[in-house]
Design a protein around this motif. Structure first.
Motif, short mmCIF file in Angstrom:
data_model
loop_
_atom_site.label_atom_id
_atom_site.label_comp_id
_atom_site.label_asym_id
_atom_site.label_seq_id
_atom_site.Cartn_x
_atom_site.Cartn_y
_atom_site.Cartn_z
N UNK A 259 0.81 -1.22 0.00
CA UNK A 259 0.00 0.00 0.00
C UNK A 259 0.84 1.28 0.00
N UNK A 260 2.15 1.14 0.18
CA UNK A 260 3.01 2.32 0.28
C UNK A 260 3.73 2.58 -1.04
N UNK A 261 3.50 3.77 -1.61
CA UNK A 261 4.15 4.16 -2.86
C UNK A 261 5.53 4.76 -2.56
N UNK A 262 6.35 4.85 -3.60
CA UNK A 262 7.71 5.36 -3.43
C UNK A 262 7.73 6.81 -2.93
N UNK B 132 2.92 8.16 -0.62
CA UNK B 132 1.47 8.07 -0.67
C UNK B 132 1.00 6.68 -0.22
N UNK B 133 0.02 6.64 0.67
CA UNK B 133 -0.55 5.38 1.14
C UNK B 133 -1.86 5.13 0.41
N UNK B 134 -1.93 4.06 -0.32
CA UNK B 134 -3.14 3.69 -1.07
C UNK B 134 -4.06 2.92 -0.13
N UNK B 135 -4.94 3.66 0.55
CA UNK B 135 -5.80 3.01 1.54
C UNK B 135 -6.87 2.14 0.88
N UNK B 136 -7.12 2.38 -0.40
CA UNK B 136 -8.08 1.53 -1.12
C UNK B 136 -7.55 0.10 -1.24
N UNK B 137 -6.22 -0.03 -1.47
CA UNK B 137 -5.61 -1.35 -1.52
C UNK B 137 -5.74 -2.08 -0.18
N UNK B 138 -5.78 -1.31 0.89
CA UNK B 138 -5.92 -1.90 2.22
C UNK B 138 -7.37 -2.23 2.56
N UNK C 64 0.20 24.00 -10.02
CA UNK C 64 1.00 25.22 -10.10
C UNK C 64 0.42 26.13 -11.19
N UNK C 65 0.57 27.45 -11.04
CA UNK C 65 0.08 28.36 -12.08
C UNK C 65 0.75 28.06 -13.43
N UNK C 66 -0.06 28.14 -14.47
CA UNK C 66 0.45 28.00 -15.84
C UNK C 66 1.13 26.66 -16.11
N UNK C 67 0.71 25.64 -15.37
CA UNK C 67 1.27 24.31 -15.61
C UNK C 67 0.13 23.30 -15.65
N UNK C 68 0.12 22.47 -16.67
CA UNK C 68 -0.96 21.51 -16.85
C UNK C 68 -0.91 20.43 -15.77
N UNK C 69 -2.06 20.10 -15.27
CA UNK C 69 -2.16 19.01 -14.29
C UNK C 69 -2.06 17.67 -15.03
N UNK C 70 -1.30 16.74 -14.45
CA UNK C 70 -1.15 15.42 -15.05
C UNK C 70 -1.52 14.35 -14.03
N UNK C 71 -1.80 13.17 -14.52
CA UNK C 71 -2.08 12.03 -13.64
C UNK C 71 -0.78 11.45 -13.11
N UNK C 72 -0.80 11.06 -11.83
CA UNK C 72 0.37 10.43 -11.22
C UNK C 72 0.24 8.93 -11.36
N UNK C 73 1.24 8.32 -11.92
CA UNK C 73 1.25 6.86 -12.04
C UNK C 73 2.11 6.29 -10.91
N UNK C 74 1.59 5.27 -10.27
CA UNK C 74 2.35 4.66 -9.17
C UNK C 74 2.02 3.20 -9.06
#
Length: 213
Positions: A167-170, A173-179, A203-213
């Motif tokens: 459940x612990x990402x590098x 982040x703790x993925x509580x759904x996995x738990x 951040x201003x003027x920066x596109x939001x992206x999905x985090x892969x883990x």
């Protein structure tokens, strides 16, 4: 069409209906079992949905208690001993967890009544719930009275953490759904979750992206 309520119509509702109504409006909430013991060794277990993050440095977590009376065994145990545990509720134990909301005497153990197993680790004073996948050991730090409704906020520091390795990402982040941790709404409605996405730091003027883990 949306229903409309004002202060007068809210307060004119039947007490029990108003309690359910207002408790539901805050949305989905964290729900956990608080494990404590008194100085005589009587173990107590109680369900709470008023738990919230306060800060990470130091790692602090808050908990709201309604006014007394009635007697609050969990509150008294925390104040008298200085230690308690927070145990995530999963799909396999939510009915037993809900039963702990019943009012039992100080000498009656909700662990025994609900067939949940107390677990002691690393000389920590308070019992964990063995069936819980995410367990936190908390040391009491501060009590704050909230005069507007005579509730009390308890602030504790997280001193022990037990989580499944997967459940612990590098990045921490703790993925509580996995738990298999569940959530709740109102006083008595329990829910599983489905993650939509995890997003990058905004951040201003920066596109939001999905985090892969």
């Amino acid at each position: 069409m949306k229903l409309n309520f004002n202060s007068e119509s809210i307060m004119s509702l039947d007490k029990n209906k108003r309690v359910h109504f207002i408790n539901s409006l805050g949305g989905f909430k964290s729900v956990s079992l608080i494990g404590t013991s008194d100085l005589e060794g009587n173990e107590n277990l109680a369900i709470f949905s008023s738990i919230f993050h306060i800060g990470a440095n130091p790692p602090l977590i808050g908990l709201i208690f309604r006014p007394s009376p009635p007697e609050r065994n969990t509150f008294n145990n925390i104040i008298n001993t200085g230690f308690y545990t927070i145990n995530h509720i999963n799909e396999s134990i939510y009915r037993q967890a809900h039963q702990t909301s019943a009012r039992y005497d100080q000498t009656e153990s909700e662990f025994e009544i609900t067939n949940l197993k107390p677990e002691y680790k690393d000389n920590f004073f308070a019992p964990y719930v063995a069936e819980s996948n995410i367990q936190l050991g908390i040391e009491f730090k501060e009590k704050i009275t909230i005069p507007i409704n005579n509730t009390t906020m308890i602030i504790g520091e997280i001193t022990q953490i037990y989580i499944p390795e997967n459940c612990l990402s590098e990045d921490g982040f703790v993925d509580i759904e996995k738990a298999n941790s569940i959530t709740c709404s109102g006083l008595d409605s329990y829910h599983k979750t489905v993650q939509l996405d995890r997003l990058s730091y905004a951040k201003p003027n920066q596109e939001i992206t999905s985090i892969k883990y």
